[in-house]
Design an enzyme around this catalytic site. Structure first.
Site, PDB file in Angstrom:
ATOM      1  N   ARG A  21      41.948   0.733 -57.985  1.00  0.00           N
ATOM      2  CA  ARG A  21      43.365   0.958 -58.205  1.00  0.00           C
ATOM      3  C   ARG A  21      43.889  -0.125 -59.246  1.00  0.00           C
ATOM      4  NH1 ARG A  21      45.476   2.281 -52.460  1.00  0.00           N
ATOM      5  NH2 ARG A  21      43.782   0.995 -52.085  1.00  0.00           N
ATOM      6  N   LYS A  28      39.535  -7.183 -57.011  1.00  0.00           N
ATOM      7  CA  LYS A  28      40.881  -7.420 -56.787  1.00  0.00           C
ATOM      8  C   LYS A  28      41.130  -8.838 -55.942  1.00  0.00           C
ATOM      9  CE  LYS A  28      42.687  -4.945 -53.226  1.00  0.00           C
ATOM     10  NZ  LYS A  28      43.291  -3.711 -52.522  1.00  0.00           N
ATOM     11  N   GLY A  87      34.071   0.307 -45.215  1.00  0.00           N
ATOM     12  CA  GLY A  87      35.254   0.424 -44.712  1.00  0.00           C
ATOM     13  C   GLY A  87      35.971  -0.957 -43.707  1.00  0.00           C
ATOM     14  N   THR A  88      36.905  -0.937 -43.512  1.00  0.00           N
ATOM     15  CA  THR A  88      37.624  -2.374 -42.741  1.00  0.00           C
ATOM     16  C   THR A  88      36.999  -2.632 -41.573  1.00  0.00           C
ATOM     17  OG1 THR A  88      39.507  -0.758 -41.997  1.00  0.00           O
ATOM     18  CG2 THR A  88      39.741  -2.317 -44.240  1.00  0.00           C
ATOM     19  N   ASN A 179      51.472  -0.054 -40.545  1.00  0.00           N
ATOM     20  CA  ASN A 179      50.631  -1.132 -40.269  1.00  0.00           C
ATOM     21  C   ASN A 179      50.549  -2.273 -41.300  1.00  0.00           C
ATOM     22  OD1 ASN A 179      48.338  -2.839 -39.360  1.00  0.00           O
ATOM     23  ND2 ASN A 179      46.806  -1.152 -40.168  1.00  0.00           N
ATOM     24  N   ARG A 341      48.409 -30.478 -77.500  1.00  0.00           N
ATOM     25  CA  ARG A 341      47.165 -30.055 -76.998  1.00  0.00           C
ATOM     26  C   ARG A 341      46.321 -30.962 -76.232  1.00  0.00           C
ATOM     27  NH1 ARG A 341      44.665 -29.029 -82.235  1.00  0.00           N
ATOM     28  NH2 ARG A 341      42.775 -28.266 -81.025  1.00  0.00           N
ATOM     29  N   TYR A 374      50.818 -33.249 -87.747  1.00  0.00           N
ATOM     30  CA  TYR A 374      49.798 -33.058 -87.056  1.00  0.00           C
ATOM     31  C   TYR A 374      48.929 -34.297 -86.635  1.00  0.00           C
ATOM     32  CZ  TYR A 374      44.856 -31.965 -85.356  1.00  0.00           C
ATOM     33  OH  TYR A 374      43.882 -31.934 -84.632  1.00  0.00           O
ATOM     34  N   TYR A 395      38.942 -33.577 -89.381  1.00  0.00           N
ATOM     35  CA  TYR A 395      37.701 -32.914 -89.365  1.00  0.00           C
ATOM     36  C   TYR A 395      37.084 -32.816 -90.573  1.00  0.00           C
ATOM     37  CZ  TYR A 395      34.917 -28.632 -88.226  1.00  0.00           C
ATOM     38  OH  TYR A 395      34.064 -27.943 -87.827  1.00  0.00           O
ATOM     39  N   ARG A 448      49.397 -42.867-104.986  1.00  0.00           N
ATOM     40  CA  ARG A 448      49.915 -41.747-105.580  1.00  0.00           C
ATOM     41  C   ARG A 448      50.074 -41.825-107.189  1.00  0.00           C
ATOM     42  NH1 ARG A 448      55.362 -43.070-102.257  1.00  0.00           N
ATOM     43  NH2 ARG A 448      56.133 -44.531-103.650  1.00  0.00           N
TER      44      ARG A 448
HETATM   45  C1  UD1 Z   1      44.685  -1.166 -45.153  1.00  0.00           C
HETATM   46  C2  UD1 Z   1      44.775  -0.512 -43.644  1.00  0.00           C
HETATM   47  C3  UD1 Z   1      46.418   0.248 -43.457  1.00  0.00           C
HETATM   48  C4  UD1 Z   1      47.039  -0.641 -43.683  1.00  0.00           C
HETATM   49  C5  UD1 Z   1      46.772  -1.431 -45.048  1.00  0.00           C
HETATM   50  C6  UD1 Z   1      47.785  -2.676 -45.289  1.00  0.00           C
HETATM   51  C7  UD1 Z   1      42.518   0.510 -42.621  1.00  0.00           C
HETATM   52  C8  UD1 Z   1      41.682   1.175 -42.515  1.00  0.00           C
HETATM   53  N1  UD1 Z   1      43.650   0.426 -43.153  1.00  0.00           N
HETATM   54  O1  UD1 Z   1      44.695   0.098 -45.941  1.00  0.00           O
HETATM   55  O2  UD1 Z   1      46.450   0.921 -42.106  1.00  0.00           O
HETATM   56  O3  UD1 Z   1      48.342  -0.154 -43.677  1.00  0.00           O
HETATM   57  O4  UD1 Z   1      45.623  -1.786 -45.271  1.00  0.00           O
HETATM   58  O5  UD1 Z   1      47.769  -3.097 -46.426  1.00  0.00           O
HETATM   59  O6  UD1 Z   1      42.268  -0.936 -42.413  1.00  0.00           O
HETATM   60  N2  UD1 Z   1      37.749  -4.234 -47.626  1.00  0.00           N
HETATM   61  C9  UD1 Z   1      36.447  -4.850 -47.208  1.00  0.00           C
HETATM   62  N3  UD1 Z   1      35.528  -3.852 -46.833  1.00  0.00           N
HETATM   63  C10 UD1 Z   1      35.511  -2.751 -46.805  1.00  0.00           C
HETATM   64  C11 UD1 Z   1      37.024  -1.915 -47.217  1.00  0.00           C
HETATM   65  C12 UD1 Z   1      37.934  -2.818 -47.438  1.00  0.00           C
HETATM   66  O7  UD1 Z   1      36.251  -6.017 -46.992  1.00  0.00           O
HETATM   67  O8  UD1 Z   1      34.700  -1.965 -46.934  1.00  0.00           O
HETATM   68  C13 UD1 Z   1      38.842  -5.258 -47.681  1.00  0.00           C
HETATM   69  C14 UD1 Z   1      39.558  -5.020 -49.179  1.00  0.00           C
HETATM   70  O9  UD1 Z   1      38.909  -5.875 -50.015  1.00  0.00           O
HETATM   71  C15 UD1 Z   1      40.995  -5.365 -48.604  1.00  0.00           C
HETATM   72  C16 UD1 Z   1      41.096  -5.103 -47.352  1.00  0.00           C
HETATM   73  O10 UD1 Z   1      39.925  -4.792 -46.693  1.00  0.00           O
HETATM   74  O11 UD1 Z   1      41.197  -6.881 -48.906  1.00  0.00           O
HETATM   75  C17 UD1 Z   1      42.082  -3.805 -47.205  1.00  0.00           C
HETATM   76  O12 UD1 Z   1      41.225  -2.540 -47.673  1.00  0.00           O
HETATM   77  P1  UD1 Z   1      42.263  -1.627 -48.728  1.00  0.00           P
HETATM   78  O13 UD1 Z   1      41.039  -0.518 -48.994  1.00  0.00           O
HETATM   79  O14 UD1 Z   1      43.014  -2.166 -49.698  1.00  0.00           O
HETATM   80  O15 UD1 Z   1      42.784  -0.951 -47.375  1.00  0.00           O
HETATM   81  P2  UD1 Z   1      44.275  -0.175 -47.413  1.00  0.00           P
HETATM   82  O16 UD1 Z   1      43.764   1.401 -47.763  1.00  0.00           O
HETATM   83  O17 UD1 Z   1      45.311  -0.716 -48.035  1.00  0.00           O
HETATM   84 CA    CA Z   2      45.207  -2.740 -49.167  1.00  0.00          CA
END
Ligand code: UD1
Ligand code: CA
Length: 470
Positions: A21, A28, A87-88, A179, A341, A374, A395, A448
């Site tokens: 995004r 990011k 996923g997280t 959250n 500079r 300069y 230069y 001159r």
């Molecule tokens: C997440 C939370 C959400 C919360 C929000 C707060 C989950 C499932 N959701 O959503 O409840 O409200 O943050 O900001 O946890 N990341 C990894 N590996 C992965 C996926 C993500 O390291 O496989 C890291 C990302 O780099 C990021 C963080 O986890 O720094 C959060 O991931 P992101 O995809 O931004 O989660 P949100 O959709 O914001």
């Molecule tokens: Ca996030």
């Protein structure tokens, strides 16, 4: 450092995501606010809050993220690889599996939440440890909770689970309690819980948030309410700009509290690693980037952009000066509209005035480059005057050469010094001279064409031209 009554805890910071995004090729978590990447803000805060260990999960753009972490934190950070971003919950699994001996309490943070205050981490750790809960989490209330996971509470008001925005029913969408993503969990419980996660949800990912329901079933969750303004996550460029503005405002307020005179708290752009002493003053739209130092009594006026610049005490930087990798001596004056500079070193009480440019040049005490000049690759002594429009021709098309000017030299306006060349102390360069040979001490250099005056010629010429016109 952990306090006496607190058991040591480890931090896990999730930073493997791509951040689609953001619409940017940069990972990011490497987008910067106040000169520091998002992930470094989070790691720095976790360390300040007392994390005994800090594990950062990397994946997308890992080489760049690892380099940044190593440069900033060295051995204080351990990097863990999550090769596929599932996923997280999966990211936390990678961290836990990287060290089967990891035990005690674990604080989990997201690498994209750069405003988290250190005090909130401390208070979460304290409260969940005091309650001996398997899981402590922070919650916050938002008028428009879109995008965040919602906190679902049971009939008695206890946290039951978290539903992700895209998995919410219409009813759940209306929940304002969200959250922010800050947890304190017992390592043993966490190890067991992450094994039970499934990807049975809208995104087909393993959600860390599902761990909350597993703890809640045992009545084992403590929640701590906090202010969302401090906890906002960065998902797109708009979030980044909002977080950056908040961080800048905090920096400006901290400076103002220690006695820096600030024209406008909302129009000051000072990077986190800059140092400004009390008694200095900063005008509106001033940018201090990288590692600047501004000492007591110095003033940086409207619109200046300084990058890695040291401004010594009582120096005056007048409006719209741009300077990089340079030092401005005590009581010196620069600008308006000057350009210093790299490796410009201005001595005490020296002056660089409007539309003058310096590069890799030392200017001795009290010397002046006041107008439209300069000076590049120069070594200029004390008490020197460099006249308006002077150019150091450094230069030759292939290489750069040095111009050396001794103490008390006077360089008349519109002179050129063709380097390499030396002008010894006390010499005087007549205006309009092109200096190609060294000038000995106390001598006059004049090069001159001789002036000729033709008396009455101008009047005769005018008359002739007017006759022609008629
Ligand atoms: C997440 C939370 C959400 C919360 C929000 C707060 C989950 C499932 N959701 O959503 O409840 O409200 O943050 O900001 O946890 N990341 C990894 N590996 C992965 C996926 C993500 O390291 O496989 C890291 C990302 O780099 C990021 C963080 O986890 O720094 C959060 O991931 P992101 O995809 O931004 O989660 P949100 O959709 O914001
Ligand atoms: Ca996030």
């Amino acid at each position: 450092m952990p306090t006496d009554e607190q058991a040591p805890w480890s931090a896990i910071i999730l930073a493997a995501g791509e951040g689609t995004r953001m619409n940017s090729s940069r990972p990011k978590v490497l987008h910067a606010i106040a000169g520091r990447p998002l992930v470094s803000w989070v790691v720095g805060t976790a360390l300040e809050a007392g994390a005994a260990r800090c594990l950062v999960v990397v994946g997308h753009g890992r080489a760049e993220v690892e380099r940044e972490l190593a440069e900033t934190f060295g051995a204080r950070v351990e990097v863990v690889l999550q090769s596929e971003q599932r996923g997280t919950g999966d990211a936390v699994r990678c961290a836990m599996e990287s060290d089967p001996a990891l035990s005690g309490r674990v604080v989990i943070l997201y690498g994209d939440c750069p405003l988290i205050p250190e005090s909130l981490i401390r208070s979460l750790v304290e409260q969940s440890q005091a309650a001996k809960a398997n899981l402590g989490l922070v919650t916050a209330t938002l008028p428009t909770p879109d995008g965040y996971g919602r906190i679902v509470r049971d009939g008695r008001g206890a946290v039951a689970r978290i539903v992700e925005d895209c998995d919410c029913s219409d009813e759940e969408k209306k929940i304002n309690e969200v959250n922010p993503g800050l947890y304190d969990v017992d390592a043993g419980f966490l190890r067991d819980a992450i094994r039970q996660l499934t990807s049975d949800n809208a995104q087909g990912q393993r959600y860390l948030t599902d761990v909350v329901e597993l703890a809640a079933r045992r009545g084992d969750v403590v929640s701590v309410a906090a202010d969302m303004a401090d906890l906002m996550g960065v998902n797109d460029q708009r979030d980044l700009a909002i977080c950056a503005a908040r961080r800048r405002r905090r920096i400006a307020e901290t400076l103002a509290k220690k006695g820096v005179a600030i024209t406008d708290l909302d129009a000051l752009y000072v990077d986190a690693d800059c140092q400004v002493e009390g008694g200095a003053s900063l005008g509106a739209q001033v940018h201090l980037r990288g590692k600047c130092v501004v000492r007591q009594g110095a003033s940086v006026d409207v619109g200046c952009v300084l990058t890695n610049v040291v401004v010594e005490a009582n120096a005056l930087i007048l409006p719209y000066t741009v300077a990089t990798d340079s030092t401005i001596g005590e009581g010196a004056s620069v600008g308006p509209f000057s350009h210093l500079r790299r490796q410009s070193k201005l001595g005490p009480r020296s002056k660089v005035g409007n539309f003058s440019e310096t590069k890799k040049t030392t200017l001795g005490e009290g010397s002046k480059v006041n107008h439209l000049a300069y000076v590049g690759d120069g070594i200029i002594g004390k008490g020197v005057n460099i006249g308006a429009g002077t150019i150091f021709c450094n230069y030759d098309g292939e290489q750069k050469h040095t111009t050396v000017i001794g103490d008390d030299v006077f360089v008349g306006s519109d002179s050129q010094l063709v380097a390499p060349v030396t002008v010894e102390r006390g010499a005087y360069i007549a205006s309009g001279t092109t200096v190609t040979r060294d000038v000995p001490e106390d001598s006059l250099a004049v090069g001159r064409a001789k002036q000729e005056n033709k008396e009455g010629y101008a009047a005769r010429l005018r008359a002739r031209l007017r006759r022609k016109k008629r």
